[in-house]
Design a protein around this motif. Structure first.
Motif, PDB file in Angstrom:
ATOM      1  N   ASP A 404       0.969  -1.316   0.028  1.00 30.15           N
ATOM      2  CA  ASP A 404      -0.023  -0.060   0.021  1.00 30.15           C
ATOM      3  C   ASP A 404       0.785   1.219  -0.114  1.00 30.15           C
ATOM      4  OD1 ASP A 404      -2.146  -1.330   0.230  1.00 30.15           O
ATOM      5  OD2 ASP A 404      -2.474  -1.553   2.411  1.00 30.15           O
ATOM      6  N   TYR A 405       1.876   1.398   0.800  1.00 31.17           N
ATOM      7  CA  TYR A 405       2.800   2.448   1.121  1.00 31.17           C
ATOM      8  C   TYR A 405       3.467   2.672  -0.294  1.00 31.17           C
ATOM      9  CZ  TYR A 405       2.663   3.523   5.992  1.00 31.17           C
ATOM     10  OH  TYR A 405       1.917   4.039   7.353  1.00 31.17           O
ATOM     11  N   VAL A 406       4.000   1.694  -0.877  1.00 29.67           N
ATOM     12  CA  VAL A 406       4.563   1.985  -2.169  1.00 29.67           C
ATOM     13  C   VAL A 406       3.730   2.614  -3.209  1.00 29.67           C
ATOM     14  CG1 VAL A 406       6.241   0.766  -3.723  1.00 29.67           C
ATOM     15  CG2 VAL A 406       6.609   0.400  -1.510  1.00 29.67           C
ATOM     16  N   GLU A 407       2.792   1.910  -3.491  1.00 29.53           N
ATOM     17  CA  GLU A 407       1.664   2.173  -4.432  1.00 29.53           C
ATOM     18  C   GLU A 407       1.319   3.721  -4.172  1.00 29.53           C
ATOM     19  OE1 GLU A 407      -2.944   0.990  -5.990  1.00 29.53           O
ATOM     20  OE2 GLU A 407      -1.658  -0.417  -4.668  1.00 29.53           O
ATOM     21  N   MET A 408       0.781   4.146  -3.008  1.00 31.45           N
ATOM     22  CA  MET A 408       0.390   5.445  -2.625  1.00 31.45           C
ATOM     23  C   MET A 408       1.509   6.549  -3.014  1.00 31.45           C
ATOM     24  SD  MET A 408      -2.579   5.094   0.242  1.00 31.45           S
ATOM     25  CE  MET A 408      -1.125   4.313   1.694  1.00 31.45           C
ATOM     26  N   ILE A 409       2.674   6.282  -2.233  1.00 30.51           N
ATOM     27  CA  ILE A 409       3.738   7.149  -2.281  1.00 30.51           C
ATOM     28  C   ILE A 409       4.096   7.259  -3.624  1.00 30.51           C
ATOM     29  CG2 ILE A 409       5.983   7.768  -1.380  1.00 30.51           C
ATOM     30  CD1 ILE A 409       5.193   6.255   1.351  1.00 30.51           C
ATOM     31  N   SER A 410       4.503   6.311  -4.560  1.00 26.92           N
ATOM     32  CA  SER A 410       4.880   6.442  -5.876  1.00 26.92           C
ATOM     33  C   SER A 410       4.050   6.999  -6.515  1.00 26.92           C
ATOM     34  CB  SER A 410       4.976   5.049  -6.563  1.00 26.92           C
ATOM     35  OG  SER A 410       6.023   4.286  -5.539  1.00 26.92           O
ATOM     36  N   ALA A 411       2.550   7.332  -6.426  1.00 28.65           N
ATOM     37  CA  ALA A 411       1.597   7.602  -7.044  1.00 28.65           C
ATOM     38  C   ALA A 411       1.598   9.286  -7.146  1.00 28.65           C
ATOM     39  CB  ALA A 411       0.177   7.419  -6.486  1.00 28.65           C
TER      40      ALA A 411
END
Length: 465
Positions: A404-411
């Motif tokens: 979740d973190y990687v997906e949201m922060i990368s977005a």
């Protein structure tokens, strides 16, 4: 002299001495913020209200403040968005303090062995706390946060039990009843910390309010208490129980809690004992913008003296299911604009605190991500259990996976960075190299804590926050 600004959430009915009025102008305050000059309380009020010469929040001025804060964030800490692999394991909800903003506690008499009613609270033995931490370590976490109610049977150690029991009327004089009165014995503070201090995990616990409870009825200093707690495994202390550090607000929302001066003394004692501390503000209830900035000034002064604060955590009041809401004292919490400005002005005012946190538990994902562009740089932690906010009516979940973190922060175009509790150890995560899991913990090997939102190694042990 300008007229007091009308808060976005009109908290009428309180004749406070501290009001949001200044002799400063918004334009001058903004210029100082953009230049990186140290802000005064009047500057902070102007930025937080977007000008005390107008009622309500001006949307254009608000964006100017947010832009200045985001630029300052980039200058101070760069583009990294940090987070931690952590577990909340709180020992008990038993508490007699009676704070009107809280729906986490349960009156302690309900926990007595001869009480025939039911309640939704809990008390854990040290062995049960240790089991929760052991299970979480297998999933790779490396921080345990524990913030509990002030159980009347809780004492620092065996000597403290003897001191408390020696009072003529321990229950009324020092809020003490012996463990035998209760269905479950919580043990001592030292026993609980030793139980949770497993295999090098970072133990983040003992708020100023808990430290005061651990020294009640004695002449022990906060430093002495925190030194004993540190020897039992405590690694850092959370600066919660701060709420708003202005007495006229505390008199309304938490008259049974320690004073601002005692809160500061406890934090200084923890730092003198060699511990890092965090800092918080719980806002959006009865206070106004001037109270908020005065709170920030208390924190900044403390940091000037000690240098021990690692982060600032703004906590927007979740009003549902709390006594303040149920009794009609408040009819809501802070607005989106107030939340954005609070984060931004915190970044600009707290020029000596590097890290400002955005809470997905309090705000939900979209808004929490927005706040990362308003001056915040930290995105909390995995939180295998979070009950304080959910019991108060929050609905944004109790777990966040590394995926979740990687997906949201990368977005939002920023690097996702796993960090230690004290921010001294960091690891950038390559978004092109899944699966994503913690690597900083004593048993972490990069395996996902949970696979998405389903169990990878079994469901997390219940921690009840």
């Amino acid at each position: 002299m300008r007229e007091p600004a009308v808060p976005a959430n009109d908290r009428s009915g309180f004749d406070f001495d501290v009001v949001p009025e200044t002799d400063q102008s918004f334009e001058n305050a903004l210029a100082k913020a953009r230049a990186g000059d140290r802000l005064t309380v009047d500057d902070g009020i102007e930025l937080l209200t977007t000008g005390t010469d107008e009622a309500g929040i001006d949307p254009v001025r608000k964006e100017q403040v947010l832009e200045a804060a985001d630029r300052r964030r980039a200058e101070v800490v760069g583009e990294d968005v940090t987070f931690v692999a952590n577990l909340n394991n709180n020992v008990t909800t038993a508490c007699n303090t009676g704070c009107l903003f809280c729906n986490f506690k349960d009156t302690a008499h309900r926990f007595e062995a001869d009480h025939d009613g039911e309640h939704a609270g809990f008390t854990k033995t040290p062995a049960e706390s240790r089991a929760v931490v052991e299970d979480a370590l297998e999933m790779g976490i490396y921080e345990v946060t524990s913030v509990s109610g002030l159980h009347p049977a809780f004492a620092l150690n065996a000597e403290h039990h003897e001191i408390l029991a020696a009072h003529d009327d321990p229950a009324s004089e020092v809020d003490y009843r012996p463990p035998a009165v209760y269905e479950t014995d919580p043990g001592t503070y030292l026993e609980q910390l030793r139980a949770m201090s497993v295999d090098g995990v970072h133990l983040h616990s003992m708020t100023p309010e808990e430290a005061d409870h651990a020294r009640r009825g004695t002449e022990w200093s906060y430093e002495e208490v925190y030194r004993e707690l540190r020897a039992a495994g405590l690694d850092s202390a959370p600066g919660t129980a701060a709420e708003i550090l202005v007495e006229e607000v505390r008199d309304v929302i938490c008259p049974g809690k320690i004073s601002t001066g005692e809160w500061v003394a406890a934090m200084e004692g923890a730092i003198d004992a060699g511990l890092d501390v965090t800092s918080t503000m719980m806002y959006g209830h009865v206070e106004n913008e001037a109270h908020r900035v005065r709170h920030l000034k208390v924190l900044r002064d403390l940091q000037d003296r000690t240098g021990g604060i690692t982060e600032f955590v703004p906590l927007s009041f979740v009003h549902e299911n709390t006594p303040l809401y149920e009794r009609g004292v408040v009819d809501g919490g802070a607005s989106d604009a107030e939340d954005e400005l609070l984060v931004a002005v915190s970044r600009l005012f707290l020029d000596n605190v590097e890290n400002v946190q955005s809470s997905w538990v309090k705000f939900g994902d979209p808004k929490a991500l927005k706040l990362l562009n308003c001056g915040a740089n930290d995105f909390m932690g995995t939180i295998l259990s979070e009950e304080i906010t959910s019991r108060a009516g929050g609905s944004y979940g109790e777990f966040r996976s590394f995926e979740d973190y990687v997906e949201m922060i990368s977005a939002i175009g920023r690097p996702a960075v796993e960090r230690s509790t004290d921010y001294r150890t960091r690891r950038r995560i390559d978004p092109d190299d899944p699966p994503y899991g913690p690597r900083l913990g004593p048993r972490a090997d990069g395996t996902p804590v949970l696979d998405g939102r389903s169990a990878a190694r079994g469901d997390p042990a219940p921690a009840d926050d």
